[in-house]
Design a protein around this motif. Structure first.
Motif, short mmCIF file in Angstrom:
data_model
loop_
_atom_site.label_atom_id
_atom_site.label_comp_id
_atom_site.label_asym_id
_atom_site.label_seq_id
_atom_site.Cartn_x
_atom_site.Cartn_y
_atom_site.Cartn_z
N VAL A 187 -13.86 -3.24 -0.37
CA VAL A 187 -14.74 -3.13 0.79
C VAL A 187 -15.82 -2.08 0.53
O VAL A 187 -17.01 -2.33 0.74
N SER A 188 -15.40 -0.91 0.03
CA SER A 188 -16.34 0.20 -0.17
C SER A 188 -17.15 0.07 -1.46
O SER A 188 -18.26 0.58 -1.55
N GLY A 189 -16.57 -0.58 -2.48
CA GLY A 189 -17.22 -0.67 -3.78
C GLY A 189 -17.13 0.64 -4.56
O GLY A 189 -17.71 0.78 -5.62
N GLU A 190 -16.39 1.62 -4.02
CA GLU A 190 -16.27 2.94 -4.64
C GLU A 190 -14.96 3.05 -5.42
O GLU A 190 -13.93 2.52 -4.98
N PRO A 191 -14.97 3.75 -6.55
CA PRO A 191 -13.72 3.98 -7.27
C PRO A 191 -12.86 4.99 -6.51
O PRO A 191 -13.40 5.89 -5.86
N GLY A 192 -11.56 4.83 -6.56
CA GLY A 192 -10.69 5.76 -5.86
C GLY A 192 -9.26 5.68 -6.34
O GLY A 192 -8.85 4.71 -6.98
N LEU A 193 -8.52 6.71 -6.03
CA LEU A 193 -7.10 6.76 -6.33
C LEU A 193 -6.37 6.43 -5.03
O LEU A 193 -6.50 7.14 -4.04
N TYR A 194 -5.61 5.36 -5.05
CA TYR A 194 -4.89 4.89 -3.88
C TYR A 194 -3.44 5.37 -3.97
O TYR A 194 -2.74 5.06 -4.94
N LEU A 195 -3.01 6.16 -2.99
CA LEU A 195 -1.67 6.70 -2.93
C LEU A 195 -0.95 6.01 -1.78
O LEU A 195 -1.37 6.12 -0.63
N SER B 5 14.79 -2.05 5.15
CA SER B 5 13.86 -3.12 4.77
C SER B 5 12.42 -2.66 5.02
O SER B 5 12.11 -2.05 6.04
N PRO B 6 11.52 -2.97 4.06
CA PRO B 6 10.13 -2.53 4.20
C PRO B 6 9.41 -3.26 5.33
O PRO B 6 9.54 -4.46 5.49
N ARG B 7 8.66 -2.48 6.12
CA ARG B 7 7.87 -3.05 7.23
C ARG B 7 6.37 -2.98 6.96
O ARG B 7 5.60 -3.68 7.57
N GLY B 8 6.00 -2.08 6.06
CA GLY B 8 4.59 -1.92 5.76
C GLY B 8 4.38 -0.78 4.79
O GLY B 8 5.33 -0.25 4.22
N VAL B 9 3.10 -0.40 4.65
CA VAL B 9 2.72 0.63 3.68
C VAL B 9 1.65 1.52 4.31
O VAL B 9 0.72 1.03 4.95
N ILE B 10 1.80 2.82 4.08
CA ILE B 10 0.74 3.76 4.47
C ILE B 10 -0.02 4.13 3.20
O ILE B 10 0.59 4.41 2.17
N VAL B 11 -1.35 4.08 3.27
CA VAL B 11 -2.19 4.35 2.11
C VAL B 11 -3.09 5.52 2.45
O VAL B 11 -3.72 5.54 3.50
N VAL C 107 -9.70 -2.20 8.74
CA VAL C 107 -8.88 -2.89 9.75
C VAL C 107 -9.10 -4.40 9.63
O VAL C 107 -10.22 -4.89 9.62
N GLY C 108 -7.98 -5.12 9.51
CA GLY C 108 -8.03 -6.58 9.39
C GLY C 108 -8.20 -7.08 7.97
O GLY C 108 -8.08 -8.28 7.72
N GLN C 109 -8.45 -6.19 7.03
CA GLN C 109 -8.61 -6.59 5.63
C GLN C 109 -7.24 -6.88 5.00
O GLN C 109 -6.25 -6.23 5.30
N ASP C 110 -7.21 -7.86 4.10
CA ASP C 110 -5.98 -8.24 3.41
C ASP C 110 -5.92 -7.54 2.05
O ASP C 110 -6.76 -7.78 1.19
N TYR C 111 -4.93 -6.69 1.87
CA TYR C 111 -4.74 -5.96 0.61
C TYR C 111 -3.45 -6.37 -0.09
O TYR C 111 -2.93 -5.64 -0.92
N SER C 112 -2.95 -7.56 0.23
CA SER C 112 -1.69 -8.01 -0.37
C SER C 112 -1.79 -8.15 -1.89
O SER C 112 -0.79 -8.08 -2.58
N VAL D 44 -0.90 -0.64 6.50
CA VAL D 44 -0.92 -2.05 6.12
C VAL D 44 0.43 -2.66 6.49
O VAL D 44 1.48 -2.08 6.19
N ASP D 45 0.40 -3.82 7.15
CA ASP D 45 1.67 -4.46 7.52
C ASP D 45 2.30 -5.13 6.30
O ASP D 45 1.71 -5.17 5.22
N HIS D 46 3.51 -5.69 6.47
CA HIS D 46 4.24 -6.25 5.33
C HIS D 46 3.55 -7.46 4.69
O HIS D 46 3.87 -7.82 3.57
N THR D 47 2.58 -8.06 5.37
CA THR D 47 1.85 -9.19 4.79
C THR D 47 0.64 -8.73 3.99
O THR D 47 0.00 -9.52 3.31
N GLY D 48 0.29 -7.45 4.11
CA GLY D 48 -0.85 -6.91 3.37
C GLY D 48 -2.10 -6.71 4.19
O GLY D 48 -3.14 -6.30 3.68
N VAL D 49 -2.03 -6.99 5.50
CA VAL D 49 -3.20 -6.86 6.38
C VAL D 49 -3.20 -5.47 7.03
O VAL D 49 -2.19 -5.01 7.55
N THR D 50 -4.36 -4.83 7.00
CA THR D 50 -4.49 -3.48 7.56
C THR D 50 -4.45 -3.54 9.09
O THR D 50 -5.26 -4.24 9.70
#
Length: 169
Positions: free
Chosen positions: A145-153, A163-169, A118-123, A99-105
């Motif tokens: 998107v999936s509607g499934e419960p999950g643990l996001y790391l 400086s942060p550039r993005g996030v790996i999930v 891809v292209g989803q906004d998770y900000s 995910v980029d720094h704006t929250g878009v995958t």
């Protein structure tokens, strides 16, 4: 007559006491077995979580991810999509995505799916916001998107200056 009645009463009392001791012993064995099973399941869960935590940790310092966040190209997106697909399959992770720094995958292991990240906004996601602010974050949530419960790391990906550039999930 009285001695026969007394003997029957003693036998009945002995049988009742024997059943009580047997029941108590059986209950204690069940408790011990249950405690062992619970501890064993907890240890297995911890091991699995540690394995999943290693994925974002290892990828957070990968130069290809930082390059994709700083100068995104379709070639980098394609390369990362394929890498993430392989990593997700090898680790049994439901998904791996950048995910980029704006929250878009930018890239995701599920890029072939009609419900791709891809292209989803998770900000709005707490795990994204916290990872971007610090180093790592975890959140249990229902997938939008999936509607499934999950643990996001999640783990931040930083530039050389920190400086942060993005996030790996």
């Amino acid at each position: 007559g009285l001695s026969i009645a007394a003997a029957i009463l003693l036998i009945a009392a002995g049988a009742a006491a024997g059943r009580a001791v047997f029941a108590k012993t059986a209950l204690e064995k069940m408790r011990q077995s249950s405690a062992f099973a619970t501890a064993s399941n907890a240890a297995a869960l911890q091991t699995k979580l540690q394995k999943f935590r290693l994925v974002p940790l290892a990828l957070s310092t990968d130069p290809e991810l930082l390059a994709a966040l700083e100068a995104p190209t379709e070639a980098l997106r394609s390369s990362l999509n394929l890498r993430f697909e392989d990593i997700a399959a090898a680790s049994d992770a439901a998904a791996v995505y950048l995910v980029d720094h704006t929250g878009v995958t930018f890239a995701a292991s599920d890029f072939r799916s009609s419900k791709s990240f891809v292209g989803q906004d998770y900000s709005f996601r707490r795990h994204f916001q916290r990872a971007l602010e610090g180093r790592e974050a975890e959140e249990f949530a229902i997938g939008t998107v999936s509607g499934e419960p999950g643990l996001y790391l999640s783990r931040s990906i930083a530039a050389q200056d920190g400086s942060p550039r993005g996030v790996i999930v």
